[in-house]
Design an enzyme around this catalytic site. Sequence first.
Site, PDB file in Angstrom:
ATOM      1  N   HIS A  81       0.874  -1.121   0.025  1.00 25.61           N
ATOM      2  CA  HIS A  81      -0.097  -0.210  -0.056  1.00 25.61           C
ATOM      3  C   HIS A  81       0.869   1.162   0.287  1.00 25.61           C
ATOM      4  O   HIS A  81       2.030   1.304   0.719  1.00 25.61           O
ATOM      5  CB  HIS A  81      -1.041   0.157   1.266  1.00 25.61           C
ATOM      6  N   GLU A 115      -4.161   2.055  -7.011  1.00 23.91           N
ATOM      7  CA  GLU A 115      -4.829   3.082  -6.275  1.00 23.91           C
ATOM      8  C   GLU A 115      -3.898   4.475  -6.601  1.00 23.91           C
ATOM      9  O   GLU A 115      -2.919   4.397  -5.723  1.00 23.91           O
ATOM     10  CB  GLU A 115      -4.451   2.669  -4.803  1.00 23.91           C
TER      11      GLU A 115
HETATM   12  P1  PGA Z   1      -9.821   5.587   0.481  1.00 24.50           P
HETATM   13  O1  PGA Z   1      -8.655   4.706   0.874  1.00 24.50           O
HETATM   14  O2  PGA Z   1     -10.960   4.470   0.144  1.00 24.50           O
HETATM   15  O3  PGA Z   1     -10.181   5.994   1.977  1.00 24.50           O
HETATM   16  O4  PGA Z   1      -9.675   6.504  -0.329  1.00 24.50           O
HETATM   17  C1  PGA Z   1      -8.504   3.545  -0.253  1.00 24.50           C
HETATM   18  C2  PGA Z   1      -7.044   2.763   0.249  1.00 24.50           C
HETATM   19  O5  PGA Z   1      -6.275   3.389   0.550  1.00 24.50           O
HETATM   20  O6  PGA Z   1      -6.939   1.582   0.160  1.00 24.50           O
END
Ligand code: PGA
Length: 224
Positions: free
Chosen positions: A96, A145
């Site tokens: 992440h 992401e």
């Molecule tokens: P968020 O986070 O939905 O709060 O934008 C997603 C993530 O970091 O996996």
Amino acid sequence: MKNIWIIANWKSNKTISEALDWIKHVGPQLPRQNNLKIAVCPTFSCLSAVAEIIKNNNFPIMIGSQDLSPFGSGAYTGEESAGLLTGLISLAILGHSERRQNFGETDEMIAKKAQQARENNIIPLVCIQGADTPIPSRCQLAAFEPIFAIGTGKPDTPQNASCIARALKAKEAPGLEVLYGGSVNSNNIKDFISQKDVSGALIGNASLDVSEFITICQKTREIL
Ligand code: PGA
């Protein structure tokens, strides 16, 4: 028919009692469908308590961790090895951007974690920040992401998410399942998962709220 993954990433949130409250309310409301893969990724401290409730009630939700060690079990203070997590979790979020930024995780470390996961029958869910981020070999599940979209309330467009997903599949393997993550909520979930190349969503903030997460799962079910 493609799988759709709806994965709750709680990050560093919820006490054990808050986690139990969430699963007791969410579990009975979740739709059951073979190609709908719902998972929750609590903190390590909540994993076994949440897993026990899921098992005892046969709720249709898997459990995952938000990380695991790049090493095996042994003299690695503070680490949670894949071997010790086997049987407890089905998948692990790896790489992440919050771990890359705050804990100095590198692509090499993430590749080692993915290998540890695979060797211990845990599905690695590798987060990538763009089409150039490497995906460790033989990983089947990735989440695109973009950093600007995480926790900001400003998601990427579904079209761009789909375009990146398509590029990743072309680069890695046609069978790669690519999720989108970044400010997904019950208002925009359908826009993302209705894209042909997007196989679900990794959800942070919106997953913490019981009714919001149930609505996301129910809206997903409507278009399957
Ligand atoms: P968020 O986070 O939905 O709060 O934008 C997603 C993530 O970091 O996996």
